[in-house]
Write an enzyme that holds these catalytic residues in place. Sequence first.
Site, PDB file in Angstrom:
ATOM      1  N   CYS B  84      -0.189  -2.078   3.580  1.00 50.01           N
ATOM      2  CA  CYS B  84       0.367  -3.059   2.887  1.00 50.01           C
ATOM      3  C   CYS B  84       1.459  -3.654   3.518  1.00 50.01           C
ATOM      4  O   CYS B  84       1.073  -4.675   4.367  1.00 50.01           O
ATOM      5  CB  CYS B  84       0.899  -2.652   1.477  1.00 50.01           C
ATOM      6  SG  CYS B  84       0.989  -3.850   0.316  1.00 50.01           S
ATOM      7  N   HIS B 194      -3.757   1.247  -0.797  1.00 50.85           N
ATOM      8  CA  HIS B 194      -2.989   2.187  -0.649  1.00 50.85           C
ATOM      9  C   HIS B 194      -3.550   3.837  -0.559  1.00 50.85           C
ATOM     10  O   HIS B 194      -3.633   4.181  -1.516  1.00 50.85           O
ATOM     11  CB  HIS B 194      -1.784   2.053  -1.659  1.00 50.85           C
ATOM     12  CG  HIS B 194      -0.991   1.065  -1.592  1.00 50.85           C
ATOM     13  ND1 HIS B 194       0.256   1.283  -0.956  1.00 50.85           N
ATOM     14  CD2 HIS B 194      -0.997  -0.109  -1.798  1.00 50.85           C
ATOM     15  CE1 HIS B 194       0.835  -0.026  -0.835  1.00 50.85           C
ATOM     16  NE2 HIS B 194       0.141  -0.901  -1.353  1.00 50.85           N
ATOM     17  N   GLU B 196      -2.070   6.274   0.484  1.00 52.82           N
ATOM     18  CA  GLU B 196      -1.069   7.427   0.043  1.00 52.82           C
ATOM     19  C   GLU B 196      -0.878   7.707  -1.523  1.00 52.82           C
ATOM     20  O   GLU B 196      -0.395   8.432  -2.052  1.00 52.82           O
ATOM     21  CB  GLU B 196       0.141   6.951   0.771  1.00 52.82           C
ATOM     22  CG  GLU B 196       1.020   5.975  -0.070  1.00 52.82           C
ATOM     23  CD  GLU B 196       0.511   4.506   0.189  1.00 52.82           C
ATOM     24  OE1 GLU B 196      -0.347   4.270   0.672  1.00 52.82           O
ATOM     25  OE2 GLU B 196       1.430   3.718  -0.034  1.00 52.82           O
TER      26      GLU B 196
END
Lengths: 81, 224
Positions: B84, B194, B196
């Site tokens: 990002c 994302h 994560e």
Amino acid sequence: MRVRVLVRPKAGILDPQGVAVEQALPALGFGGVTDVRIGRLIELEVDDPAQVDEMCRKLLANPLVEDYEVQLLDGAAGTAS
Amino acid sequence: MKFGVLRFPGSCDEVDAQLAAGRVGEAVLLWHRDRDLQGCDAIIVPGGFSYGDYLRAGAIARFSPMMEEVIAFARDGGLVLGICNGFQVLCEAGLLPGALLQNTNRRFTSRQVRLEVVNSETPFTLACAPGELLSVPAKHGSGRYYAPDDQIDAMEAAGQVVVRYAPGDCFNGSARDIAGVCNQAGNVFGLMPHPEHAVDPLTGSTDGLRIFESMAMAAEGVRG
């Protein structure tokens, strides 16, 4: 010396902010407006105006997607890139 | 395997990135004013709004002392993942081609997307099957990938387009639905969604783990 830098989205690159403004104006009764482009105006006080072009390339603009124009506000002619 | 996760003023996803990387190895936070990479095997530039996104997203962060070290680390072949805002920083730093522009829908959009793995032979996608779909969240206002057409042609031919949004999931107007790209050498990868945030069944998907597992495999010399 006072220097003004104008940064614009390059021709051909979609500018969503410009589109939003272009679509908003008719709602206020302003017709006949097309091709609205929104950029950035940066004014700086610099000792050496010769460095401004490099400042633009390295930080003030992203040359991949933006054009910039440097105006020397104390009377001398500007340069565009 | 030791990951280093950068922390800038305005970062907000660095702890999730540390937790995600921590599932496959050791993970430490690296402060942007420091210069010590602490012997990390891979670096993650996390999401957020580094330096308030002033001027352009990622434009200021690229000049931080730690980023200078990361640029040198990447030039030496070290693994660098940008997520990002981290992707935006890597583009601004010239480690990745292209730029991220304002979404065509003019909105900050947060939603789950399906990512198609276009190139499963990079150090970041080794654990994925070619064409596999990964379900991960995306949340950004400026994620429209742009590069000149001829440059994207060359990147596609070279396998640098690593992940795309699956048909119908590209909400930001990215060129050719591109969600993530790598550099020519393949050791630097950036993506807007994302991974994560998708490592625990509690939040709906664990597909994001594949990216971190891939990096661990690559760092340990295992080729899938």
